[in-house]
Design a protein around this motif. Structure first.
Motif, PDB file in Angstrom:
ATOM      1  N   ARG A  64      -2.793   0.387   0.842  1.00 37.24           N
ATOM      2  CA  ARG A  64      -1.373   0.195   0.564  1.00 37.24           C
ATOM      3  C   ARG A  64      -0.569   1.062   1.506  1.00 37.24           C
ATOM      4  N   ALA A  78       4.623  -3.681  -4.785  1.00 40.31           N
ATOM      5  CA  ALA A  78       3.430  -3.280  -5.525  1.00 40.31           C
ATOM      6  C   ALA A  78       3.757  -2.024  -6.336  1.00 40.31           C
ATOM      7  N   ARG A  92       1.988  -5.076 -10.554  1.00 39.94           N
ATOM      8  CA  ARG A  92       1.695  -5.743  -9.288  1.00 39.94           C
ATOM      9  C   ARG A  92       0.824  -4.853  -8.404  1.00 39.94           C
ATOM     10  N   ASP A  93      -0.382  -5.344  -8.071  1.00 37.96           N
ATOM     11  CA  ASP A  93      -1.251  -4.604  -7.150  1.00 37.96           C
ATOM     12  C   ASP A  93      -1.041  -5.053  -5.704  1.00 37.96           C
ATOM     13  N   MET A  94      -0.038  -5.892  -5.480  1.00 37.17           N
ATOM     14  CA  MET A  94       0.403  -6.312  -4.151  1.00 37.17           C
ATOM     15  C   MET A  94       1.884  -6.666  -4.277  1.00 37.17           C
ATOM     16  N   ASP A 153       4.550  -2.607   3.812  1.00 38.88           N
ATOM     17  CA  ASP A 153       4.943  -3.563   2.766  1.00 38.88           C
ATOM     18  C   ASP A 153       6.409  -3.955   2.905  1.00 38.88           C
ATOM     19  N   GLY A 208       0.264  -7.237   1.404  1.00 27.70           N
ATOM     20  CA  GLY A 208      -0.733  -6.210   1.155  1.00 27.70           C
ATOM     21  C   GLY A 208      -1.989  -6.467   1.954  1.00 27.70           C
TER      22      GLY A 208
END
Length: 193
Positions: A127, A191, A174-176, A132, A154
């Motif tokens: 990350r 994210a 949110r992981d992205m 991003d 991501g």
């Protein structure tokens, strides 16, 4: 000195930190319009089909779906928000009759390493808030020219979600990064996990 903009250096390539865009169509014309808008929005220098030669050692290829199909990746150089010039690429994941197409614009993690971009923070995935936000900005500019159904930002995120399953709702966790259109406006959810 390591050069993150060198095509010929194999250590610049590898996994990609991506802006993956779900096109919402499987038509070449829609994919072409999106590809052209994305290339402009990112400010990509050149368009090449091979990484075995530096940009000044090879002829450019047209920035077209036909070139993308022939070479599987279109390559160029792009200036990161830090000012560093790096290699970049784009590939398409064609959905066929079952789903829509994806267009993936990426900066390889090898080039990010050499450009001094920190993208690991102890989590089980990569990350970088700087990258991003920059990729989300490219998506916003692209969307103004060519609407699309979903964008993801991501590390290796293509196909990590789909617009139909989200049904217009931004995930809370949110992981992205998610770029989701609603009411003709593209909304960005960074994210957060």
């Amino acid at each position: 000195m390591a050069n993150p903009a060198s095509f010929r250096d194999p250590s610049n390539w590898g996994d990609g930190y991506e802006l993956a865009i779900e096109v919402g169509s499987t038509k070449d014309a829609q994919l072409q319009t999106l590809l052209s808008a994305l290339w402009r929005a990112a400010g990509v220098r050149g368009c090449f089909g091979r990484r075995e030669g530096e940009p000044d050692e090879q002829d450019e290829v047209p920035c077209t779906v036909a070139s993308l199909t022939e070479h599987t990746h279109l390559l160029g150089q792009v200036r990161l928000p830090t000012g560093q010039l790096t290699v970049c690429g784009c590939t398409a994941v064609r959905g066929g009759d079952d789903s829509s197409d994806w267009l993936d614009f990426y900066i390889p993690t090898g080039a990010l390493d050499k450009a001094g971009i920190a993208y690991e923070d102890g989590r089980p995935f990569f990350r970088s808030a700087v990258i991003d936000d920059w990729l989300a900005g490219i998506a916003m500019e692209t969307f103004q020219q060519v609407p699309f159904s979903l964008g993801l930002v991501g590390w290796m995120v293509s196909g990590g979600a789909d617009a139909s399953a989200l049904a217009g709702e931004m995930p809370t966790k949110r992981d992205m990064g998610y770029l989701l259109p609603r009411g003709g406006v593209l909304h960005y959810g960074a994210a957060n996990t």
